[in-house]
Structure formats: C-alpha cells, structure tokens
Design an enzyme around this catalytic site. Structure first.
Site, PDB file in Angstrom:
ATOM      1  N   ASP A 176     -52.323  31.423  42.273  1.00 14.38           N
ATOM      2  CA  ASP A 176     -51.409  31.690  41.157  1.00 14.38           C
ATOM      3  C   ASP A 176     -52.149  31.599  39.812  1.00 14.38           C
ATOM      4  OD1 ASP A 176     -49.116  31.950  39.598  1.00 14.38           O
ATOM      5  OD2 ASP A 176     -48.632  29.804  39.733  1.00 14.38           O
ATOM      6  N   ASP A 197     -62.638  24.322  40.243  1.00 13.72           N
ATOM      7  CA  ASP A 197     -62.278  25.739  40.313  1.00 13.72           C
ATOM      8  C   ASP A 197     -61.582  25.986  41.656  1.00 13.72           C
ATOM      9  OD1 ASP A 197     -62.517  28.523  41.097  1.00 13.72           O
ATOM     10  OD2 ASP A 197     -63.844  28.775  39.370  1.00 13.72           O
ATOM     11  N   HIS A 209     -41.819  30.492  43.637  1.00 13.48           N
ATOM     12  CA  HIS A 209     -41.499  29.233  44.316  1.00 13.48           C
ATOM     13  C   HIS A 209     -40.530  29.447  45.482  1.00 13.48           C
ATOM     14  CE1 HIS A 209     -42.890  26.964  40.462  1.00 13.48           C
ATOM     15  NE2 HIS A 209     -43.881  27.337  41.234  1.00 13.48           N
TER      16      HIS A 209
END
Ligand SMILES: C[S@@+](CC[C@H](N)C(=O)[O-])C[C@H]1O[C@@H](n2cnc3c(N)ncnc32)[C@H](O)[C@@H]1O
Length: 284
Positions: free
Chosen positions: A163, A142, A19
């Site tokens: 991620d 997806d 982050h």
C-alpha cells in the site's frame, strides 16, 4: 524523500475499499486451522484520530468510514470490517491496516508490519506494541526490500498488503519488481496491491495504476482487480476512486469482494460504482 502522512487521509473511501478487501483476505485464510503469516509492506502509524489537526484539515474520514457507521449492512465482510473498526470509531479513532490485521489474527498467526518513515515508524511502535503475544512484528525498514528478504514465511501460507503512497512515479515500477522477486521465492503468495485511480489532471501518473496492475497480473497464476469509483473521472480534480489488484486470490474471493463493494458503494456516494474483473485465470 518521504513526505506523505496517512493521518490526512485515514478512514477515507480509499481506506474503506482497501481495508474491506484486506479483511476479506484474512477471514478466508482463517477458514483453515493451519497458521498463516501476513506482511504489510507500507504500514503507516497504525492508529489515527479524527480530532488530530491533520484529519481535521481534510475531513477525509467523512467520505468513508463515517458514512458507513450510521448504517446496518447485511453483507458478512462489510459487517466484519465494521465490527473490527467499532472499538476505534466509538473513540473517534480509525485503525490502520496493521491494527486491523493484528486484531483479526489468531494466536498462532503472525504479522510483519514495515514502515520506513522514522516518525511514522515510532508511532506504529507506540500504537501496536501491546498487540499479539509475540506474533506481531514491527520493522523500521523498506517494506518492499523487507518482503523479498522474508519470503517465503514458514509455514508458507499467507498474504501480503502493498500500500504505497505513490509519491514518486517510479514507485509503480518498484512494486512490480518487488512482486516479481517475491513470487520467484514464494509462488503461492496471495498479494494485494492498492492503487489510486487518477484523472488526466494527475499528469504522468494518470493511467499508471492500470498499467501496473496488468504487469502484476502477468506475474501471477491468477489475478483480479476491484475498483471503487466515487466521482466521475472527467470532473474530478485528482483521485476519483481507487482499487486493489489481488494476485493468487483464495477460491471465490472475487465473489465475496464483489458482494461487499456492491453493498457499501451506495452508502459512500450517489454515483459510487464498484467493478470487479479477472485479469488472469487458470488455463482450462
Ligand atoms: C498509504 S500509507 C499506509 C497506510 C496503511 N497501509 C493503512 O492502510 O493504514 C503509506 C506508508 O508507507 C510509508 N512508506 C513509504 N515508502 C516506504 C517503503 N519503501 N517502505 C515502507 N514504508 C514506506 C509511508 O511513510 C506511509 O506511512
């Protein structure tokens, strides 16, 4: 099969490095007035509670955000990340990557956040529905397929966060294939891929991240990686750290990331260590 739930891990040291780097990328894009588009291919639920059963079971948030909350940092990127987290942590919550991005965006910028797990996708919708006047788009799909289908955005300035949970060994290759297809359509995309650093105890997955980032670098014009290790590789039972590979990074982003990780590493663990290295540079 989608069994991974980020609620067990939210706010841990891996979320911190991911982050902080994602915030650095977004803030660089904001240096120019021109609008940009962000894609978050594996968005998760967007918001996590420290008091939830899952978080209480692992207390992983104590290895990350909680260690930083009690300190003051001079680094601009770390400060910005903590500023974005503060509204959540004061309520014993942690923002997921789509919430951080939604909060950081300007009104002309856009975010596409994708999540494939039905329950996580429902939570994402509940947690982010009121964000951004029409410029935060949530997709139950997806994320790798969605990224390729939506690339390039108009205008074509922007960045991507990939991620995955890497539950399956094949996910490493699927990321490389999706990045190759994305760059074929959107060559200047700035793409950040998060990966776990795994000891030999992870079996076949040990070394898979390092192999993947080399393949990713081959696809881009320029690329560097940033790793943050929190325990010794030899003694750890599984993930001894994590990293991000950033393709086509903004000018001098490596210096910003290096400064941020070096600033926060000592607060995360006694032997925490940050490494930033170029994998591919422009030919001189
Ligand atoms: C590591 S978590 C994401 C955490 C989030 N990016 C953050 O930083 O707050 C990975 C998420 O990807 C979801 N997922 C797994 N495969 C996916 C796919 N092919 N497309 C979209 N989401 C997927 C999982 O359900 C899980 O919620």
């Amino acid at each position: 099969m989608l069994s991974y739930q980020h609620a067990y891990h939210a706010g841990n040291h891996a979320d911190v490095i991911k982050h902080v780097c994602w915030v650095a990328i977004i803030e660089y894009l904001k240096n120019k007035a021109k609008p940009f588009t962000l894609f978050d291919t594996h968005a998760g639920a967007g918001l996590y509670h420290f008091d939830a059963d899952e978080a209480q079971k692992t207390s992983e948030f104590e290895t990350g955000i909680v260690k930083l909350n009690s300190e003051t940092f001079s680094d601009e990127t770390v400060t910005r990340y903590l500023e974005l987290c503060a509204g959540y942590t004061r309520n014993r919550q942690y923002p997921g990557s789509p919430a951080l991005a939604a909060d950081a965006l300007r009104s002309g910028d856009s975010l596409h956040a994708m999540e494939l797990h039905p329950a996580e996708s429902d939570k994402l919708t509940r947690n982010l529905t009121d964000r951004g006047e029409g410029h935060v788009h949530l997709h139950y799909r997806d994320g790798l397929e969605g990224l390729v289908a939506m690339a390039p955005p108009r205008p074509n300035r922007g960045a991507v966060l990939i991620d995955p949970s890497y539950e399956r060994l094949e996910e490493y290759a699927e990321v490389v294939d999706a990045v190759a297809a994305t760059l074929a359509r959107w060559p200047q995309a700035q793409i950040m891929v998060w990966y776990p650093l795994l000891s030999a105890r992870a079996g076949k997955k040990a070394g898979a991240s390092e192999a993947m980032r080399n393949k990713l670098a081959d696809l881009a014009k320029t690329a560097f990686y940033a790793d943050l290790t929190v325990t010794e590789k030899e003694t750890d039972t599984g993930m001894y750290g994590s990293g991000v590979c950033i393709l086509n990074p903004s000018w001098q982003l490596d210096e910003t990331v290096t400064a941020a990780l070096n600033c926060l590493a000592p607060s995360l663990a006694d032997n925490a260590d940050a490494t930033v290295n170029w994998l591919k540079t422009e030919p001189v």
